[in-house]
Design a protein around this motif. Structure first.
Motif, PDB file in Angstrom:
ATOM      1  N   GLU A 126      -7.161   4.188   9.521  1.00 54.83           N
ATOM      2  CA  GLU A 126      -8.232   4.453   8.555  1.00 54.83           C
ATOM      3  C   GLU A 126      -8.188   3.487   7.372  1.00 54.83           C
ATOM      4  N   TRP A 127      -7.093   3.556   6.605  1.00 52.53           N
ATOM      5  CA  TRP A 127      -7.081   2.783   5.355  1.00 52.53           C
ATOM      6  C   TRP A 127      -7.128   1.286   5.614  1.00 52.53           C
ATOM      7  N   LEU A 128      -6.238   0.773   6.453  1.00 54.46           N
ATOM      8  CA  LEU A 128      -6.142  -0.674   6.647  1.00 54.46           C
ATOM      9  C   LEU A 128      -7.418  -1.269   7.249  1.00 54.46           C
ATOM     10  N   PRO A 129      -7.994  -0.693   8.312  1.00 54.01           N
ATOM     11  CA  PRO A 129      -9.224  -1.296   8.854  1.00 54.01           C
ATOM     12  C   PRO A 129     -10.398  -1.269   7.879  1.00 54.01           C
ATOM     13  N   SER A 130     -10.397  -0.305   6.951  1.00 53.78           N
ATOM     14  CA  SER A 130     -11.526  -0.194   6.024  1.00 53.78           C
ATOM     15  C   SER A 130     -11.319  -0.980   4.734  1.00 53.78           C
ATOM     16  N   CYS A 134       0.880  -1.159   0.000  1.00 57.59           N
ATOM     17  CA  CYS A 134       0.000   0.000   0.000  1.00 57.59           C
ATOM     18  C   CYS A 134       0.921   1.214   0.000  1.00 57.59           C
ATOM     19  N   VAL A 135       0.902   1.973  -1.082  1.00 57.98           N
ATOM     20  CA  VAL A 135       1.781   3.132  -1.225  1.00 57.98           C
ATOM     21  C   VAL A 135       0.972   4.391  -0.914  1.00 57.98           C
ATOM     22  N   VAL A 136       1.380   5.083   0.135  1.00 56.12           N
ATOM     23  CA  VAL A 136       0.729   6.328   0.532  1.00 56.12           C
ATOM     24  C   VAL A 136       1.648   7.481   0.138  1.00 56.12           C
ATOM     25  N   TYR A 178      -2.794   5.366   7.726  1.00 56.27           N
ATOM     26  CA  TYR A 178      -2.690   3.999   7.206  1.00 56.27           C
ATOM     27  C   TYR A 178      -3.228   2.984   8.211  1.00 56.27           C
ATOM     28  N   TRP A 179      -2.738   3.058   9.452  1.00 58.69           N
ATOM     29  CA  TRP A 179      -3.077   2.025  10.423  1.00 58.69           C
ATOM     30  C   TRP A 179      -4.489   2.166  10.983  1.00 58.69           C
TER      31      TRP A 179
END
Length: 422
Positions: free
Chosen positions: A122-126, A101-103, A119-120
């Motif tokens: 918001e993005w990953l849990p969703s 996952c490139v932010v 990342y940890w």
């Protein structure tokens, strides 16, 4: 500020730089911590590193059993095309190809924590498709990065991820398959080309002869066994073999996505396989073997043609749909911009690249090139194959840092020999 988030495959890369153990802290600002001090020590020495590729990397290298808050190693370094002559006091690291996952973020270095939180938390849990996995976390600094205090600075953070349901087929070409009519003649021809000895025990009356090469092997098949099957047809010859760990799981998975040809899975002592077609009609093989795989070292021989397959070509007519299908087969993200080119490289974990090629369709050419051997000296390789009396297909072509030519084997199969990354 988060500018963009995407899941992409990143190929294997190398970095050389200074490495220190680092203990994370929520109290000390990034601009004042030991990592910033490390970069201050590294930057004046970057010019000592040979073969830089223009990128700088911060590598977070986590030990086994790592937990948040534990100490880990951090390397501040420059990307290099190959590892050679590492300067005194520096360390070289190779990061294997992986899915990330490139932010992409913009802002000062002291705002970096916001990216990790995004990342940890918001993005990953969703994410419905991806979860975190082991591997190095990577900071990429290129020409967009203007310095720690510049609010316009742009950098990338790469977080290793995997699909929540991994594809049951490995994104690696286990063996390239060349179909021949006279097994001994072809075994001798390829052995001379690569400077390897003939293995007489493999010419035992069976239909195949194989070369154990690093990353991706070479399998010669005269199809004498297949021709005894009245249901077998010439268009069932597979181009290459893909390793799988569970043949039944792979069969069920591929049956939903492709045409199975020749039935199966076919089971034998120690192995099982089945063949299938991609959307362009190319036959491919999926195979499970109980024999432990050994990845041999590159053999040093008198031949300038290396015993290493750099790429396997698959001719396609409709690049976008073919690239999308092959990417989805391996559970990889599709790269639409790269599908506009005449060659689309499907990322492989190791071994030969899988190269989708629409040049034949674009140009109306009827020949096809099966695979590509690497060389460090294209001119010496060209002279060598001519000395062997082999038929070269055209002259050496040069395109920037890449040079190549092709040669015909005894059955007319075209094999490319290439220096540089095609």
């Amino acid at each position: 500020m988060i500018a963009k988030t995407e899941v992409v495959w990143k190929d294997t890369f190398h970095a050389v730089g200074l490495k220190v153990p680092f203990q994370p802290s929520n109290v000390i600002l990034p601009s004042e911590n030991e990592l910033s001090k490390l970069w201050i020590r590294f930057n004046p020495r970057a010019g000592e590193i040979k073969g830089c590729d223009g990128k700088c990397y911060g590598l977070c290298l986590f030990p086994p059993g790592f937990k948040p808050g534990d100490t880990f190693d951090y390397l501040a370094g420059a990307g290099v095309r190959a590892i050679e002559d590492v300067p005194e006091g520096m360390t070289a690291e190779t990061v294997a190809g992986a899915l990330y996952c490139v932010v992409t973020r913009q802002g000062t270095i002291d705002e970096l924590g916001e990216t990790f939180r995004y990342y940890w938390e918001e993005w990953l849990p969703s994410s419905a498709d991806y979860e975190a996995t082991c591997g190095a976390e990577v900071e990429l600094y290129d020409e967009r990065y203007r310095g720690n205090e510049d609010a316009a600075s742009i950098m990338e953070l790469w977080f290793p991820v995997k699909r929540k349901r991994e594809a049951p087929i490995e994104n690696r070409i286990g063996s390239a398959i060349v179909h021949v009519t006279d097994l001994r003649r072809s075994a001798e021809w390829y052995s001379r080309l690569l400077g390897l000895p003939i293995r007489e025990e493999r010419l035992n009356g069976g239909p195949v002869y194989w070369f154990d090469l690093p990353g991706t092997g070479l399998l010669l098949d005269d199809n004498s066994g297949n021709r005894r099957d009245p249901a077998w047809r010439e268009d069932m010859k597979p181009r290459f073999m893909l390793p799988v760990s569970d043949i039944d799981d792979a069969y069920a998975y591929i049956r939903e996505r492709a045409e199975i040809i020749g039935g199966g899975p076919h089971r034998f002592e120690g192995m099982a396989y089945f063949n299938f077609r991609d959307p362009e009609g190319n036959a491919l093989m999926a195979c499970r073997s109980e024999h432990a795989e050994e990845d041999p070292a590159l053999a040093e021989t008198e031949s300038p043609v290396l015993g290493r397959i750099g790429g396997v070509f698959v001719d396609v007519r409709k690049m976008e749909s073919a690239a999308r299908w092959h990417s989805e087969l391996f559970g990889l993200p599709f790269k639409p911009q790269e599908a506009e080119q005449s060659i689309y490289s499907v990322p492989m974990r190791r071994g030969a690249s899988l190269l989708l090629d629409d040049n034949r369709a674009r140009r109306g050419e009827t020949f096809r090139i099966l695979l590509m051997f690497d060389t460090r000296d294209i001119r010496a390789s060209y002279d060598f194959v001519r000395t062997l009396g082999y038929e070269a297909f055209g002259e050496i072509e040069e395109h920037g840092d890449v040079a190549f030519f092709s040669v015909r084997d005894p059955d007319g199969n075209l094999i490319m020999i290439c220096q540089g990354e095609a």
